[in-house]
Design a protein around this motif. Structure first.
Motif, PDB file in Angstrom:
ATOM      1  N   ALA A   1     -29.360  -7.032  22.818  1.00  0.00           N
ATOM      2  CA  ALA A   1     -29.050  -5.711  23.368  1.00  0.00           C
ATOM      3  C   ALA A   1     -27.762  -5.817  24.173  1.00  0.00           C
ATOM      4  O   ALA A   1     -27.574  -6.756  24.941  1.00  0.00           O
ATOM      5  CB  ALA A   1     -30.184  -5.226  24.267  1.00  0.00           C
TER       6      ALA A   1
ATOM      7  N   GLU B   1     -37.656  -4.215  24.269  1.00  0.00           N
ATOM      8  CA  GLU B   1     -36.844  -3.024  24.509  1.00  0.00           C
ATOM      9  C   GLU B   1     -37.368  -2.232  25.703  1.00  0.00           C
ATOM     10  O   GLU B   1     -36.600  -1.763  26.541  1.00  0.00           O
ATOM     11  CB  GLU B   1     -36.808  -2.152  23.255  1.00  0.00           C
TER      12      GLU B   1
ATOM     13  N   PRO C   1     -24.872  -0.109  20.779  1.00  0.00           N
ATOM     14  CA  PRO C   1     -24.863  -1.083  19.679  1.00  0.00           C
ATOM     15  C   PRO C   1     -23.902  -2.239  19.988  1.00  0.00           C
ATOM     16  O   PRO C   1     -22.811  -2.020  20.528  1.00  0.00           O
ATOM     17  CB  PRO C   1     -24.370  -0.274  18.476  1.00  0.00           C
TER      18      PRO C   1
ATOM     19  N   THR D   1     -21.322  -4.384  18.840  1.00  0.00           N
ATOM     20  CA  THR D   1     -20.339  -4.471  17.762  1.00  0.00           C
ATOM     21  C   THR D   1     -19.117  -5.242  18.262  1.00  0.00           C
ATOM     22  O   THR D   1     -18.893  -5.355  19.470  1.00  0.00           O
ATOM     23  CB  THR D   1     -19.887  -3.068  17.304  1.00  0.00           C
TER      24      THR D   1
ATOM     25  N   ARG E   1     -19.474 -10.764  17.771  1.00  0.00           N
ATOM     26  CA  ARG E   1     -20.885 -10.972  17.437  1.00  0.00           C
ATOM     27  C   ARG E   1     -21.096 -12.372  16.870  1.00  0.00           C
ATOM     28  O   ARG E   1     -22.070 -13.043  17.188  1.00  0.00           O
ATOM     29  CB  ARG E   1     -21.348  -9.947  16.393  1.00  0.00           C
TER      30      ARG E   1
ATOM     31  N   GLU F   1     -31.202  -4.583  18.649  1.00  0.00           N
ATOM     32  CA  GLU F   1     -31.358  -4.952  17.250  1.00  0.00           C
ATOM     33  C   GLU F   1     -32.038  -6.303  17.120  1.00  0.00           C
ATOM     34  O   GLU F   1     -32.019  -7.118  18.037  1.00  0.00           O
ATOM     35  CB  GLU F   1     -30.006  -4.981  16.543  1.00  0.00           C
TER      36      GLU F   1
END
Length: 181
Positions: free
Chosen positions: A18, A120, A133, A135, A53, A2
């Protein structure tokens, strides 16, 4: 992977993050960093000491601010991100505690600036792990509450409690914000 825009930064200083689980080649990645391979200019963090995060973003914010103000204590903004996580001013200790080790199984890769597609692709080619993800729930599964409490000198809310406490995130982010000021 992201991309995150911090409010005070220009678009060319976006953060690309990442999260990789079950990494099998952490020793290779660490070797690239130690050899100064510029293709691997990332902040590679071991997730066992990362609470959330916000914890990660606070360190990124601090590192980028120090970079823009010409106050880096390490060689670049990526190493400064690792250093910013530490509650003290010992650079080597911050890399031992928060940086990638040969045994790291879950890591976060952070890149300041660049093109997300290129980043990426590069990470996908070289990191042998599953990209997931990033999180708070994913970090909660892999962090070590005891180590986090010890590093930041936090006390458990109740004896025998396994979490880090409700106020931990605020205390940790406060220590990052105040470090060196």
């Amino acid at each position: 992977m992201e991309t995150i825009d911090l409010p005070h930064l220009q678009p060319e200083l976006r953060l690309h993050l990442a999260f990789f689980a079950d990494v099998k080649n952490a020793a290779f990645l660490r070797k690239q960093l130690l050899e100064g391979n510029t293709d691997f200019e990332y902040a590679f963090l071991d997730c066992s000491q990362l609470l959330s995060r916000n914890h990660i973003l606070a360190a990124c914010f601090r590192a980028v601010n120090d970079s823009l103000a010409g106050r880096l204590k390490t060689r670049n903004v990526h190493s400064e991100t690792v250093f910013a996580l530490s509650p003290n001013n010992n650079i080597a200790e911050s890399f031992r505690r928060f940086g990638i080790s040969d045994d790291s199984k879950h890591i976060v890769a952070i890149k300041v600036g660049g093109v997300i597609a290129d980043i990426e692709t590069h990470l996908g080619n070289y990191v042998q792990g599953q990209m997931l993800p990033l999180t708070d729930a994913a970090l909660a599964k892999v962090h070590d509450p005891g180590r986090i409490r010890k590093i930041y000198k936090l006390t458990a809310s109740q004896k025998g409690q396994d979490d880090v406490g409700e106020d931990a995130e605020a205390l940790i982010i406060g220590s990052i914000a105040l470090k060196g000021s």
